[in-house]
Design a protein around this motif. Structure first.
Motif, PDB file in Angstrom:
ATOM      1  N   ASP A  64       0.853  -1.185   0.000  1.00 38.43           N
ATOM      2  CA  ASP A  64       0.000   0.000   0.000  1.00 38.43           C
ATOM      3  C   ASP A  64       0.888   1.234   0.000  1.00 38.43           C
ATOM      4  N   ILE A  65       0.285   2.394  -0.276  1.00 35.65           N
ATOM      5  CA  ILE A  65       1.058   3.648  -0.261  1.00 35.65           C
ATOM      6  C   ILE A  65       0.401   4.681   0.658  1.00 35.65           C
ATOM      7  N   THR A  66      -0.407   4.227   1.624  1.00 38.78           N
ATOM      8  CA  THR A  66      -1.137   5.170   2.468  1.00 38.78           C
ATOM      9  C   THR A  66      -0.210   5.979   3.361  1.00 38.78           C
TER      10      THR A  66
ATOM     11  N   VAL B  80      11.530  10.471  -1.591  1.00 37.89           N
ATOM     12  CA  VAL B  80      11.897   9.617  -0.460  1.00 37.89           C
ATOM     13  C   VAL B  80      10.687   8.757  -0.103  1.00 37.89           C
ATOM     14  N   VAL B  81      10.928   7.481   0.173  1.00 35.58           N
ATOM     15  CA  VAL B  81       9.841   6.542   0.467  1.00 35.58           C
ATOM     16  C   VAL B  81      10.140   5.800   1.763  1.00 35.58           C
ATOM     17  N   ALA B  82       9.202   5.861   2.713  1.00 36.11           N
ATOM     18  CA  ALA B  82       9.299   5.058   3.935  1.00 36.11           C
ATOM     19  C   ALA B  82       8.750   3.673   3.634  1.00 36.11           C
ATOM     20  N   VAL B  83       9.463   2.644   4.069  1.00 38.61           N
ATOM     21  CA  VAL B  83       9.084   1.253   3.786  1.00 38.61           C
ATOM     22  C   VAL B  83       8.892   0.516   5.107  1.00 38.61           C
ATOM     23  N   THR B  84       7.735  -0.139   5.241  1.00 40.64           N
ATOM     24  CA  THR B  84       7.391  -0.844   6.480  1.00 40.64           C
ATOM     25  C   THR B  84       7.147  -2.320   6.179  1.00 40.64           C
ATOM     26  N   PRO B  85       8.133  -3.170   6.388  1.00 39.68           N
ATOM     27  CA  PRO B  85       7.932  -4.611   6.126  1.00 39.68           C
ATOM     28  C   PRO B  85       6.935  -5.201   7.125  1.00 39.68           C
ATOM     29  N   GLY B  86       6.025  -6.032   6.631  1.00 39.04           N
ATOM     30  CA  GLY B  86       5.087  -6.718   7.498  1.00 39.04           C
ATOM     31  C   GLY B  86       5.709  -7.930   8.167  1.00 39.04           C
ATOM     32  N   GLN B  87       4.958  -8.562   9.042  1.00 38.52           N
ATOM     33  CA  GLN B  87       5.471  -9.681   9.825  1.00 38.52           C
ATOM     34  C   GLN B  87       5.846 -10.880   8.968  1.00 38.52           C
ATOM     35  N   ARG B  88       5.145 -11.053   7.843  1.00 43.24           N
ATOM     36  CA  ARG B  88       5.423 -12.206   6.990  1.00 43.24           C
ATOM     37  C   ARG B  88       6.250 -11.853   5.759  1.00 43.24           C
TER      38      ARG B  88
ATOM     39  N   GLY C 216      -0.200 -13.717   3.139  1.00 40.97           N
ATOM     40  CA  GLY C 216       1.080 -13.694   2.452  1.00 40.97           C
ATOM     41  C   GLY C 216       1.882 -12.474   2.865  1.00 40.97           C
ATOM     42  N   PRO C 217       2.958 -12.185   2.136  1.00 43.19           N
ATOM     43  CA  PRO C 217       3.811 -11.051   2.492  1.00 43.19           C
ATOM     44  C   PRO C 217       3.146  -9.705   2.228  1.00 43.19           C
ATOM     45  N   VAL C 218       3.237  -8.818   3.219  1.00 40.18           N
ATOM     46  CA  VAL C 218       2.708  -7.456   3.123  1.00 40.18           C
ATOM     47  C   VAL C 218       3.858  -6.489   3.360  1.00 40.18           C
ATOM     48  N   VAL C 219       3.985  -5.491   2.495  1.00 35.01           N
ATOM     49  CA  VAL C 219       4.992  -4.449   2.660  1.00 35.01           C
ATOM     50  C   VAL C 219       4.294  -3.098   2.530  1.00 35.01           C
ATOM     51  N   GLY C 220       4.279  -2.336   3.600  1.00 42.07           N
ATOM     52  CA  GLY C 220       3.698  -1.001   3.556  1.00 42.07           C
ATOM     53  C   GLY C 220       4.711   0.013   3.068  1.00 42.07           C
ATOM     54  N   THR C 221       4.241   0.997   2.313  1.00 39.30           N
ATOM     55  CA  THR C 221       5.114   2.079   1.867  1.00 39.30           C
ATOM     56  C   THR C 221       4.386   3.412   2.027  1.00 39.30           C
TER      57      THR C 221
ATOM     58  N   GLY D 271      14.430   6.613  -9.213  1.00 39.56           N
ATOM     59  CA  GLY D 271      15.184   7.659  -8.538  1.00 39.56           C
ATOM     60  C   GLY D 271      14.851   7.910  -7.089  1.00 39.56           C
ATOM     61  N   CYS D 272      13.956   7.111  -6.506  1.00 40.63           N
ATOM     62  CA  CYS D 272      13.605   7.316  -5.098  1.00 40.63           C
ATOM     63  C   CYS D 272      14.703   6.806  -4.174  1.00 40.63           C
ATOM     64  N   ARG D 273      14.738   7.374  -2.977  1.00 38.46           N
ATOM     65  CA  ARG D 273      15.552   6.857  -1.885  1.00 38.46           C
ATOM     66  C   ARG D 273      14.599   6.255  -0.860  1.00 38.46           C
ATOM     67  N   THR D 274      14.915   5.065  -0.394  1.00 37.71           N
ATOM     68  CA  THR D 274      14.038   4.395   0.551  1.00 37.71           C
ATOM     69  C   THR D 274      14.722   4.213   1.901  1.00 37.71           C
TER      70      THR D 274
END
Length: 255
Positions: free
Chosen positions: A85-87, A122-130, A103-108, A147-150
């Motif tokens: 997601d990108i919320t 710039v992008v914040a990345v939040t890995p989920g538990q799985r 399954g795998p969830v990755v928040g951004t 070109g983003c920085r994460t």
């Protein structure tokens, strides 16, 4: 496997952020299939067609539609497909995605709007538990490819920071200008510094206001940020303005 070799479904590709992401990802060589309510695509059939064969599914929908779209989407998802997601809020969306999909969830959270300078990407990345390292790396590559920085963070860390950086900026600006509204008597006294602040808040309080109202209300850390701000207003009222000004000088310290 790199992100370029994976197929991506972008749910909400006709919105301002969705259209921007679709354009950048396609220009970077990714295979992206978009689907959107505006095109009648969330009737189940079109949504299923968009998701079929996709390795990554990106939710790019307004906060008020997030739950509905996730409900339509979750029966179509199977591991190891990555749900993204990108919320602008992370704690509740991450909880809901991980409850709906096993399954795998990755928040951004892209910390920029549809029109941004290169330095703002710039992008914040939040890995989920799985989410394993490989899942998170693939999602990061989607963004770094144009070109983003994460950087990685937790959902709680994200929401706390967003409450101060975005939510409090919006709330305090709205309260400040609301307190001065309909004061015709002050208009002859407007200074250049006031006009600069007014112009700086124009887009925030007009064009972007519904978006900021939505994620400020949805952020569970907003009340803490407002409470902290109120403490400094109380300090000013009790004669502590010099201390407040000195503390604010932290932002302008020498490098």
């Amino acid at each position: 496997m790199s992100a370029e070799r994976r197929k991506t479904a972008l749910i909400g590709h006709t919105g301002r952020m969705g259209a921007m992401l679709l354009r950048h990802w396609q220009a970077a060589g990714h295979t992206v299939r978009g689907v959107d309510r505006e095109e009648g695509g969330l009737d189940g059939l079109r949504l299923g067609e968009a998701v079929a064969g996709a390795d990554i599914v990106v939710l790019c929908v307004p906060a008020q539609a997030f739950g509905e779209v996730l409900g339509l989407l979750s029966p179509l998802l199977e591991p190891p497909r990555i749900l993204v997601d990108i919320t602008s809020v992370k704690m509740e969306p991450m909880r809901r995605m991980e409850a709906a999909y096993h399954g795998p969830v990755v928040g951004t959270h892209p910390l920029f709007g549809p029109v941004a300078k290169a330095d703002d990407l710039v992008v914040a990345v939040t890995p989920g538990q799985r989410a394993e390292e490989a899942h998170t790396a693939v999602v990061e590559e989607l963004f770094t490819s144009f070109g983003c920085r994460t950087f990685r963070t937790t959902a709680e860390e994200h929401d706390r920071a967003a409450a101060y950086v975005q939510g409090l900026n919006f709330v305090s600006s709205a309260a400040y200008f609301a307190s001065l509204a309909q004061r015709e008597d002050i208009l002859p006294f407007l200074t250049p510094s006031f006009r600069r602040r007014l112009e700086g808040a124009r887009k925030l309080l007009t064009e972007d206001a519904p978006m900021f109202e939505g994620f400020t209300a949805a952020n569970p850390m907003t009340r803490d940020a407002i409470h902290s701000f109120r403490l400094f207003l109380d300090l000013v009222e009790s004669g502590g303005l010099p201390d407040v000004v000195r503390r604010a000088g932290w932002w302008f310290r020498e490098e």
